[in-house]
Design a protein around this motif. Structure first.
Motif, short mmCIF file in Angstrom:
data_model
loop_
_atom_site.label_atom_id
_atom_site.label_comp_id
_atom_site.label_asym_id
_atom_site.label_seq_id
_atom_site.Cartn_x
_atom_site.Cartn_y
_atom_site.Cartn_z
N UNK A 1 28.58 60.32 -32.64
CA UNK A 1 28.70 60.80 -31.28
C UNK A 1 29.79 60.06 -30.52
N UNK A 2 30.05 58.83 -30.88
CA UNK A 2 31.02 58.00 -30.17
C UNK A 2 32.17 57.71 -31.13
N UNK A 3 33.39 57.95 -30.68
CA UNK A 3 34.53 57.91 -31.58
C UNK A 3 35.24 56.56 -31.64
N UNK A 4 35.23 55.80 -30.55
CA UNK A 4 35.92 54.51 -30.56
C UNK A 4 35.06 53.47 -31.28
N UNK A 5 35.68 52.76 -32.21
CA UNK A 5 34.94 51.78 -33.03
C UNK A 5 34.33 50.67 -32.16
N UNK A 90 31.64 69.08 -30.49
CA UNK A 90 31.15 68.29 -29.36
C UNK A 90 30.02 67.37 -29.83
N UNK A 91 29.84 66.22 -29.21
CA UNK A 91 28.86 65.23 -29.69
C UNK A 91 27.45 65.76 -29.91
N UNK A 92 26.93 66.57 -29.01
CA UNK A 92 25.56 67.07 -29.19
C UNK A 92 25.49 68.01 -30.39
N UNK A 93 26.45 68.91 -30.52
CA UNK A 93 26.47 69.82 -31.66
C UNK A 93 26.61 69.04 -32.97
#
Length: 145
Positions: A1-5, A90-93
């Motif tokens: 859901x979150x892209x930045x490490x 999208x994060x939820x999907x």
């Protein structure tokens, strides 16, 4: 859901601390993994809402880094194409799609994790599949797959 490490590392620590603090409140109503996934899901949703990142919809514009798909075998290449397309959801999907298809959780388990009604989960899963198909067809010619 979150892209930045960096954000993912912070969230993992936050989730770990929440689980540790609230472990005494675990009531064994569900599996421990479902309870932890629920905490992780809501922590990520709260983070994304604070950052005002769009959670659903057509305007999501994350473009993942592309790897060297040409160097892998055809099966790995196809898997890479699919995984890259999943990353664009999208994060939820993406979350619901991964929980259902990769983690092989049932709709009811996903409902417990996300606190969404069954109809909403099914709707998001349908939309994720539809959007995934569109992403793949736009990025790659039909006959090359």
């Amino acid at each position: 859901m979150v892209f930045r490490a960096e954000d993912r590392k912070d969230l993992v620590q936050d989730i770990y601390l929440k689980v540790f603090r609230h472990l005494g409140g675990f009531r064994f109503d569900a599996k421990l993994s479902t309870w932890i996934a629920n905490i992780a899901y809501h922590t990520c949703i709260n983070f994304l809402e604070k950052k005002k990142i769009l959670l659903t919809g057509e305007n999501y514009e994350h473009i993942p880094e592309t790897g060297a798909a040409e160097q892998s075998l055809q099966g790995k290449e196809l898997s890479g194409i699919i995984n890259a397309a999943i990353d664009e959801l999208p994060p939820v999907y993406k979350t619901i799609f991964v929980l259902f298809h990769k983690e092989e959780l049932s709709i009811s388990e996903i409902c417990n994790i996300t606190s969404m009604p069954e109809g909403t989960v099914k709707s998001h899963l349908f939309r994720a599949r539809k959007q995934l198909k569109q992403i793949i067809l736009l990025r790659h010619k039909k006959d090359s797959l």
